[in-house]
Design a protein around this motif. Structure first.
Motif, PDB file in Angstrom:
ATOM      1  N   GLN A 210      -0.337  -4.875   0.973  1.00 13.83           N
ATOM      2  CA  GLN A 210      -0.507  -3.475   1.342  1.00 13.83           C
ATOM      3  C   GLN A 210       0.732  -2.660   1.019  1.00 13.83           C
ATOM      4  O   GLN A 210       0.639  -1.515   0.573  1.00 13.83           O
ATOM      5  CB  GLN A 210      -0.820  -3.367   2.832  1.00 13.83           C
ATOM      6  N   ALA A 211       1.891  -3.261   1.236  1.00 12.97           N
ATOM      7  CA  ALA A 211       3.139  -2.520   1.066  1.00 12.97           C
ATOM      8  C   ALA A 211       3.621  -2.472  -0.378  1.00 12.97           C
ATOM      9  O   ALA A 211       4.086  -1.441  -0.851  1.00 12.97           O
ATOM     10  CB  ALA A 211       4.229  -3.143   1.949  1.00 12.97           C
ATOM     11  N   MET A 212       3.514  -3.591  -1.094  1.00 16.15           N
ATOM     12  CA  MET A 212       4.132  -3.684  -2.409  1.00 16.15           C
ATOM     13  C   MET A 212       3.245  -3.180  -3.547  1.00 16.15           C
ATOM     14  O   MET A 212       3.742  -2.783  -4.592  1.00 16.15           O
ATOM     15  CB  MET A 212       4.529  -5.142  -2.700  1.00 16.15           C
ATOM     16  N   LYS A 213       1.936  -3.268  -3.390  1.00 15.35           N
ATOM     17  CA  LYS A 213       1.004  -2.807  -4.422  1.00 15.35           C
ATOM     18  C   LYS A 213       1.227  -3.514  -5.757  1.00 15.35           C
ATOM     19  O   LYS A 213       1.084  -2.919  -6.827  1.00 15.35           O
ATOM     20  CB  LYS A 213       1.132  -1.288  -4.622  1.00 15.35           C
ATOM     21  N   GLN A 214       1.601  -4.805  -5.703  1.00 17.53           N
ATOM     22  CA  GLN A 214       1.775  -5.573  -6.934  1.00 17.53           C
ATOM     23  C   GLN A 214       0.431  -6.057  -7.482  1.00 17.53           C
ATOM     24  O   GLN A 214       0.318  -6.401  -8.654  1.00 17.53           O
ATOM     25  CB  GLN A 214       2.677  -6.786  -6.671  1.00 17.53           C
ATOM     26  N   PHE A 215      -0.563  -6.101  -6.603  1.00 16.92           N
ATOM     27  CA  PHE A 215      -1.886  -6.592  -6.977  1.00 16.92           C
ATOM     28  C   PHE A 215      -2.955  -5.590  -6.554  1.00 16.92           C
ATOM     29  O   PHE A 215      -2.795  -4.873  -5.566  1.00 16.92           O
ATOM     30  CB  PHE A 215      -2.190  -7.933  -6.287  1.00 16.92           C
ATOM     31  N   ASP A 216      -4.032  -5.571  -7.319  1.00 16.41           N
ATOM     32  CA  ASP A 216      -5.250  -4.912  -6.879  1.00 16.41           C
ATOM     33  C   ASP A 216      -6.091  -5.944  -6.144  1.00 16.41           C
ATOM     34  O   ASP A 216      -6.111  -7.127  -6.519  1.00 16.41           O
ATOM     35  CB  ASP A 216      -6.049  -4.364  -8.071  1.00 16.41           C
ATOM     36  N   GLU A 217      -6.769  -5.499  -5.092  1.00 15.07           N
ATOM     37  CA  GLU A 217      -7.647  -6.396  -4.338  1.00 15.07           C
ATOM     38  C   GLU A 217      -9.092  -6.175  -4.753  1.00 15.07           C
ATOM     39  O   GLU A 217      -9.547  -5.043  -4.854  1.00 15.07           O
ATOM     40  CB  GLU A 217      -7.471  -6.188  -2.841  1.00 15.07           C
ATOM     41  N   ILE A 218      -9.792  -7.253  -5.006  1.00 14.56           N
ATOM     42  CA  ILE A 218     -11.192  -7.206  -5.438  1.00 14.56           C
ATOM     43  C   ILE A 218     -12.037  -7.947  -4.413  1.00 14.56           C
ATOM     44  O   ILE A 218     -11.684  -9.054  -3.993  1.00 14.56           O
ATOM     45  CB  ILE A 218     -11.361  -7.873  -6.818  1.00 14.56           C
ATOM     46  N   ASP A 219     -13.121  -7.325  -4.001  1.00  8.57           N
ATOM     47  CA  ASP A 219     -14.025  -7.967  -3.056  1.00  8.57           C
ATOM     48  C   ASP A 219     -15.151  -8.644  -3.819  1.00  8.57           C
ATOM     49  O   ASP A 219     -15.855  -8.009  -4.603  1.00  8.57           O
ATOM     50  CB  ASP A 219     -14.600  -6.924  -2.086  1.00  8.57           C
TER      51      ASP A 219
ATOM     52  N   GLU B 168      12.934 -17.457  -1.551  1.00  6.26           N
ATOM     53  CA  GLU B 168      12.087 -16.277  -1.770  1.00  6.26           C
ATOM     54  C   GLU B 168      11.220 -15.984  -0.542  1.00  6.26           C
ATOM     55  O   GLU B 168      10.712 -16.908   0.110  1.00  6.26           O
ATOM     56  CB  GLU B 168      11.169 -16.486  -2.984  1.00  6.26           C
ATOM     57  N   ASN B 169      11.068 -14.688  -0.235  1.00  5.54           N
ATOM     58  CA  ASN B 169      10.128 -14.309   0.809  1.00  5.54           C
ATOM     59  C   ASN B 169       8.752 -14.097   0.188  1.00  5.54           C
ATOM     60  O   ASN B 169       8.566 -14.262  -1.025  1.00  5.54           O
ATOM     61  CB  ASN B 169      10.620 -13.062   1.551  1.00  5.54           C
ATOM     62  N   ILE B 170       7.776 -13.718   0.992  1.00  9.26           N
ATOM     63  CA  ILE B 170       6.411 -13.559   0.495  1.00  9.26           C
ATOM     64  C   ILE B 170       6.312 -12.483  -0.596  1.00  9.26           C
ATOM     65  O   ILE B 170       5.682 -12.723  -1.644  1.00  9.26           O
ATOM     66  CB  ILE B 170       5.446 -13.245   1.655  1.00  9.26           C
ATOM     67  N   PRO B 171       6.905 -11.295  -0.416  1.00 15.47           N
ATOM     68  CA  PRO B 171       6.835 -10.301  -1.501  1.00 15.47           C
ATOM     69  C   PRO B 171       7.430 -10.805  -2.813  1.00 15.47           C
ATOM     70  O   PRO B 171       6.896 -10.535  -3.891  1.00 15.47           O
ATOM     71  CB  PRO B 171       7.640  -9.111  -0.947  1.00 15.47           C
ATOM     72  N   GLN B 172       8.537 -11.549  -2.732  1.00 14.66           N
ATOM     73  CA  GLN B 172       9.150 -12.085  -3.940  1.00 14.66           C
ATOM     74  C   GLN B 172       8.279 -13.161  -4.570  1.00 14.66           C
ATOM     75  O   GLN B 172       8.183 -13.256  -5.800  1.00 14.66           O
ATOM     76  CB  GLN B 172      10.541 -12.636  -3.611  1.00 14.66           C
ATOM     77  N   MET B 173       7.633 -13.962  -3.744  1.00 17.93           N
ATOM     78  CA  MET B 173       6.698 -14.962  -4.266  1.00 17.93           C
ATOM     79  C   MET B 173       5.547 -14.283  -4.995  1.00 17.93           C
ATOM     80  O   MET B 173       5.095 -14.745  -6.057  1.00 17.93           O
ATOM     81  CB  MET B 173       6.163 -15.817  -3.121  1.00 17.93           C
TER      82      MET B 173
ATOM     83  N   GLU C 155       7.957   2.945   2.197  1.00 13.09           N
ATOM     84  CA  GLU C 155       7.260   2.174   3.235  1.00 13.09           C
ATOM     85  C   GLU C 155       7.341   0.682   2.946  1.00 13.09           C
ATOM     86  O   GLU C 155       7.587  -0.131   3.847  1.00 13.09           O
ATOM     87  CB  GLU C 155       5.796   2.614   3.323  1.00 13.09           C
ATOM     88  N   ALA C 156       7.148   0.298   1.686  1.00  9.74           N
ATOM     89  CA  ALA C 156       7.213  -1.118   1.309  1.00  9.74           C
ATOM     90  C   ALA C 156       8.599  -1.691   1.573  1.00  9.74           C
ATOM     91  O   ALA C 156       8.747  -2.822   2.046  1.00  9.74           O
ATOM     92  CB  ALA C 156       6.841  -1.275  -0.162  1.00  9.74           C
ATOM     93  N   ASN C 157       9.628  -0.907   1.268  1.00  9.56           N
ATOM     94  CA  ASN C 157      11.001  -1.355   1.493  1.00  9.56           C
ATOM     95  C   ASN C 157      11.260  -1.613   2.966  1.00  9.56           C
ATOM     96  O   ASN C 157      11.844  -2.638   3.347  1.00  9.56           O
ATOM     97  CB  ASN C 157      11.971  -0.295   0.952  1.00  9.56           C
ATOM     98  N   MET C 158      10.798  -0.697   3.822  1.00 13.55           N
ATOM     99  CA  MET C 158      11.039  -0.866   5.255  1.00 13.55           C
ATOM    100  C   MET C 158      10.169  -1.968   5.855  1.00 13.55           C
ATOM    101  O   MET C 158      10.595  -2.654   6.795  1.00 13.55           O
ATOM    102  CB  MET C 158      10.833   0.466   5.979  1.00 13.55           C
ATOM    103  N   ILE C 159       8.960  -2.148   5.329  1.00 13.51           N
ATOM    104  CA  ILE C 159       8.115  -3.256   5.791  1.00 13.51           C
ATOM    105  C   ILE C 159       8.812  -4.581   5.488  1.00 13.51           C
ATOM    106  O   ILE C 159       8.870  -5.489   6.326  1.00 13.51           O
ATOM    107  CB  ILE C 159       6.731  -3.213   5.112  1.00 13.51           C
ATOM    108  N   ALA C 160       9.347  -4.704   4.274  1.00 11.47           N
ATOM    109  CA  ALA C 160      10.045  -5.928   3.890  1.00 11.47           C
ATOM    110  C   ALA C 160      11.266  -6.159   4.774  1.00 11.47           C
ATOM    111  O   ALA C 160      11.568  -7.287   5.161  1.00 11.47           O
ATOM    112  CB  ALA C 160      10.452  -5.859   2.420  1.00 11.47           C
ATOM    113  N   ARG C 161      11.963  -5.075   5.112  1.00 16.56           N
ATOM    114  CA  ARG C 161      13.203  -5.193   5.878  1.00 16.56           C
ATOM    115  C   ARG C 161      12.952  -5.480   7.356  1.00 16.56           C
ATOM    116  O   ARG C 161      13.584  -6.354   7.945  1.00 16.56           O
ATOM    117  CB  ARG C 161      14.016  -3.907   5.737  1.00 16.56           C
TER     118      ARG C 161
END
Length: 296
Positions: A93-102, A140-145, A236-242
């Motif tokens: 939700q925070a990083m938007k590195q992926f699109d989610e498909i249902d 690595e944390n989850i966002p980095q993974m 928002e993504a930065n603060m969520i990670a922090r």
């Protein structure tokens, strides 16, 4: 794969797990009506919908409910895996590195802004695990993974780039176990409440600062509306990670912005984005610290 893993831990058959997952769909009220089924079906024109379409809608409801139940059961029987899933959802939700498909109620992921290659065979989880083990150092944390995973999926062209969220979580847990990373402590109810409250506070702060500074930036044509929206996604993504992830270094603004603008260079970032993004981020960060301290 998910149900087999749960059945071995709970001592229930897949048949029993399946019925447990959808049992509440058959809830009745005092009049004997199926409350949830009727609520769901009331959103369709039952006269105009064909039997085939109705079957598709019903399958979506069942598959969605089963997946919700799987997440709940994992929280009960495998707290470690449950935490990975929760952090994975937050990072997506925070990083938007992926699109989610249902797909029939199950969440699948695909890296943003690239060909899905969905006509090709799916990647074997062991191949993904092998790559991540060679690409990661164990801190690595989850966002980095997720970043490592997105890079790998983009680089390869022999398989589909679509992968289920459950598979991603399973692979991440396996990699953490192989790398002997002892950071995923068992979550508690209190920890979950604090995590949810912190994430909600961060979202509220970002909305507030975004609304307050809109006229000064977008209104005066200093930033396009699209870039302005992107800035606050990054903040928002930065603060969520922090503040929420708390399992590694927070993501840099440049790194996060590149997930939304893949061709962005460091030079372009410094020239066009850094000053504005970092100033807005500082405002949001200061306000978030103030609000988080007030609720501690």
């Amino acid at each position: 794969m998910s149900s087999s893993r749960l059945s071995s831990q709970q001592g229930l058959s897949e048949h029993d797990l399946a019925f447990d997952s959808i049992a509440d769909l058959f809830q009745r009220d005092a009049k004997g009506s199926f409350v949830q089924l009727e609520a769901y079906l009331s959103s369709f024109d039952m006269v105009a919908v064909s039997d085939e379409e109705l079957l598709v809608y019903l399958r979506r409801l069942v598959y969605s409910r089963v997946n919700q139940a799987l997440f709940r059961m994992y929280h009960e029987v495998d707290p470690l895996f449950s935490k990975i899933l929760r952090n994975l959802k937050l990072a997506l939700q925070a990083m938007k590195q992926f699109d989610e498909i249902d797909r029939f109620g199950e969440n699948y992921l695909v890296p943003v802004l690239c060909d899905t290659l969905e006509h090709l065979p799916a990647l074997e989880p062991d191949l993904i695990k092998q790559h991540l083990c060679s690409a990661c150092i164990g801190t690595e944390n989850i966002p980095q993974m997720l970043g490592r995973l997105a890079f790998f999926l983009r680089q390869q062209e022999s398989n589909s780039r679509i992968i289920s969220m459950m598979t991603v979580a399973n692979v991440f847990q396996s990699v953490y176990a192989i790398m002997n990373r002892p950071l995923l402590a068992e979550p508690s109810v209190e920890t979950d409440m604090i995590t949810n409250d912190t994430a909600a506070t961060i979202k509220s702060v970002c909305r507030s600062v975004k609304r307050e500074m809109m006229a000064a930036y977008v209104g005066k044509n200093k930033v396009s509306e699209q870039n302005y929206d992107t800035y606050f996604e990054v903040i928002e993504a930065n603060m969520i990670a922090r503040f929420v992830m708390q399992d590694g270094d927070d993501q840099s603004y440049l790194e996060l912005l590149k997930t939304r603008i893949p061709d962005l260079t460091p030079e372009e970032y410094k020239k066009q984005h850094r000053a504005k993004l970092e100033y807005l981020g500082a405002l949001a960060h200061k306000l978030a610290i103030k609000k988080l301290k007030s609720v501690v």
